[in-house]
Design an enzyme around this catalytic site. Structure first.
Site, PDB file in Angstrom:
ATOM      1  N   GLU A 167      -3.817  31.797  76.768  1.00 27.60           N
ATOM      2  CA  GLU A 167      -2.509  32.575  76.226  1.00 27.60           C
ATOM      3  C   GLU A 167      -3.555  32.386  74.573  1.00 27.60           C
ATOM      4  O   GLU A 167      -3.739  32.092  73.829  1.00 27.60           O
ATOM      5  CB  GLU A 167      -1.194  31.284  75.820  1.00 27.60           C
ATOM      6  CG  GLU A 167      -0.771  31.033  77.243  1.00 27.60           C
ATOM      7  CD  GLU A 167       0.276  29.629  77.525  1.00 27.60           C
ATOM      8  OE1 GLU A 167       0.350  29.784  75.929  1.00 27.60           O
ATOM      9  OE2 GLU A 167      -0.054  29.622  78.212  1.00 27.60           O
TER      10      GLU A 167
ATOM     11  N   GLU B  36      -2.260  22.632  78.318  1.00 26.78           N
ATOM     12  CA  GLU B  36      -1.838  21.803  77.217  1.00 26.78           C
ATOM     13  C   GLU B  36      -1.112  20.899  77.285  1.00 26.78           C
ATOM     14  O   GLU B  36      -0.330  20.099  77.119  1.00 26.78           O
ATOM     15  CB  GLU B  36      -0.468  23.399  75.990  1.00 26.78           C
ATOM     16  CG  GLU B  36      -0.583  24.617  76.062  1.00 26.78           C
ATOM     17  CD  GLU B  36      -0.114  24.904  75.062  1.00 26.78           C
ATOM     18  OE1 GLU B  36       0.915  24.790  74.760  1.00 26.78           O
ATOM     19  OE2 GLU B  36      -0.452  25.856  74.453  1.00 26.78           O
TER      20      GLU B  36
END
Ligand code: BGP
Length: 472
Positions: free
Chosen positions: A370, A166
């Site tokens: 995720e 991320e």
């Protein structure tokens, strides 16, 4: 599009789940580990724990892996703590750190669980942060040096590598993630310089991985969420294009095509955030060719037009709650979507839309690293944890993922968040995500006992049936 028949998940589909080092390991200063920015974080939202003990996976890894094996995991995505391997960020390698991940990887392989390794998940070495962190160009070489140690040490057993978790959320929500250096001046301008350095570092590591381990596969791991316009008003559509370009495609275009997209670049110019690009940087970006895209998905985002001038942000948020940019886009709560206990929206259909969009744009195989539901779980008097809400969430997302596969998207794995309970980035121990309950409270560690939740048994059936049995 409606389909008469659904395509099945591939026979070697990588069913598993994810964690990250600082959220699950604990043992923050044991066996020679150096401090990371997460260990040194001083401010935590009131009533929430730090990451020092977390789920104590460092001491419980065998038990945890055996529970993953009981669920039938084909893969486990975890991150390596840079400061366990190189405590000061550069220089001396810590043999005890190397040993821990050797043991973990060997344990996984014992059960035929494919290790999927994230090299860096928010926990930059504190020593590097003190020297300017990602603002300092030298951090690029530090990351390459660290990656080389990982590829050398584990490349004989690890086939799947993820570079940076991320990166887009570190740039857009560094404050909420607790990793924004509070001494930074002209924060946004500096952040886009950091972003550029991370892009170069990532590209170098992708190239290095291909040189050192020709059979290994490596890819980026951003948080991707398709952006909807609040209405069909043309200005809202433009705002959605802006946010898609800045939040999503900037990161994937740079990783895959080795370029900044035009809309994101014009945003950087307009705001005065254009990074310094040194001669040769764009060649490095272009030379790197990821083998797949890993992305984290929680929910789509919705924006409307912003007609205001200025550089200040609009509102506050975390990685799932939009912070607007004046004149560019403004967050809008989508009235068609429910929210979880922590204000995050839930959009399974948007998962399909996001998968389609990413695949059409890049034509690379995709693994989901995720996806999941943070909730406050309760242990019943008989000791069971009936997290049917989590099962429903997963069921809906898996149905949409299978529809996306039927649409033609090449998805080769699903590793939701999280394998076992861990410490949420900013909501402490009470916001739980795991299939396995870890019995601790915010400030009372109790015995950290592991208890399978109802979702554990459900996921076990999903995996055993290769995604055919989603009911419970
Ligand atoms: C992602 C991060 C994870 C994890 C997850 C859930 O953005 O990659 O590290 O934290 O979000 O977020 P939270 O812990 O804030 O609920």
């Amino acid at each position: 599009m409606k389909h008469k028949n659904l395509k099945p998940f591939s026979n070697n589909f990588l069913w598993g789940a994810s964690t990250s080092a600082y959220q699950v390991e604990g043992a923050w200063n044991e066996d020679g580990k150096g401090p990371s920015v997460m260990d040194m974080r001083e401010e935590f939202p009131e009533g929430t724990t730090d990451f020092k003990v977390a789920s104590d996976h460092y001491h419980h890894y065998k038990e945890d892996v055996s529970l993953m094996a009981e669920m039938g995991f084909k893969a486990y995505r975890f991150s390596i703590a840079w400061t366990r391997i190189i405590p000061n960020g550069t220089g001396e390698v810590n043999s005890k750190g190397i040993e821990f991940y050797n043991n973990l990887i060997n344990e996984l392989i014992k059960y035929n669980i494919e290790p999927i390794v994230t090299m860096y998940h928010f926990d930059l070495p504190h020593v590097l942060q003190e020297k300017g962190g990602w603002s300092n160009r030298e951090t690029i070489e530090a990351f390459v040096e660290y990656a080389k140690v990982l590829l050398n040490s584990y490349g004989d057993r690890v086939k799947y590598w993820l570079t940076i978790n991320e990166q887009n959320m570190m740039i857009m929500h560094g404050k909420a993630l607790g990793i924004l250096d509070s001494n930074l001046e002209e924060v946004d301008c500096e952040l886009y310089q950091q972003n550029h350095h991370m892009l170069v570092a990532q590209a170098k590591v992708i190239d290095l991985c291909h040189q050192m381990l020709p059979a290994a596969l490596i890819g980026p791991a951003p948080n991707i969420a398709y952006v909807y316009p609040a209405t069909s008003k043309p200005e809202d559509v433009l705002a959605a294009q802006n946010f898609n370009a800045i939040r999503n495609w900037l990161y994937l275009d740079a990783a895959i095509y080795g370029r900044y997209n035009a809309t994101a670049w014009s945003f950087l110019e307009e705001k005065g955030y254009v990074p310094t690009i040194v001669d040769g940087d764009m060649d490095i970006l272009q030379k790197a060719n990821p083998d797949f895209i890993a992305f984290n998905y929680y929910a789509t985002k919705t924006v409307e037009a912003s007609v205001e001038d200025g550089n200040e942000k609009i509102g506050t948020g975390d990685q799932e709650i939009v912070i607007g940019e004046k004149g560019v886009y403004k967050g809008h709560s989508n009235p068609h979507l429910p929210t979880n206990d922590f204000g995050w929206q839930i959009d399974p259909v948007g998962f399909r839309a996001t998968l389609r969009e990413v695949y059409e744009r890049y034509q690379l195989p995709i693994i989901i690293t995720e996806n999941g539901l943070g909730a406050i779980d309760k242990v019943e008097e008989d000791g069971s944890i009936n997290d049917t809400y989590r099962i429903n969430y997963y069921k809906q997302h898996l149905e949409q993922m299978q529809l996306a596969i039927t649409d033609g998207v090449d998805v080769f794995g699903y590793c939701p968040w999280s394998a076992i309970d861990l410490i949420s980035t900013h909501s402490g121990a009470k916001k739980r995500y795991g299939f396995i309950f870890v019995d601790r409270e915010e400030f009372n560690l109790k015995e950290l006992r592991r208890i399978p939740k109802q979702s554990f048994y459900w996921y076990k059936d999903v995996i055993a049936s290769n995604g055919e049995s989603l009911d419970y």
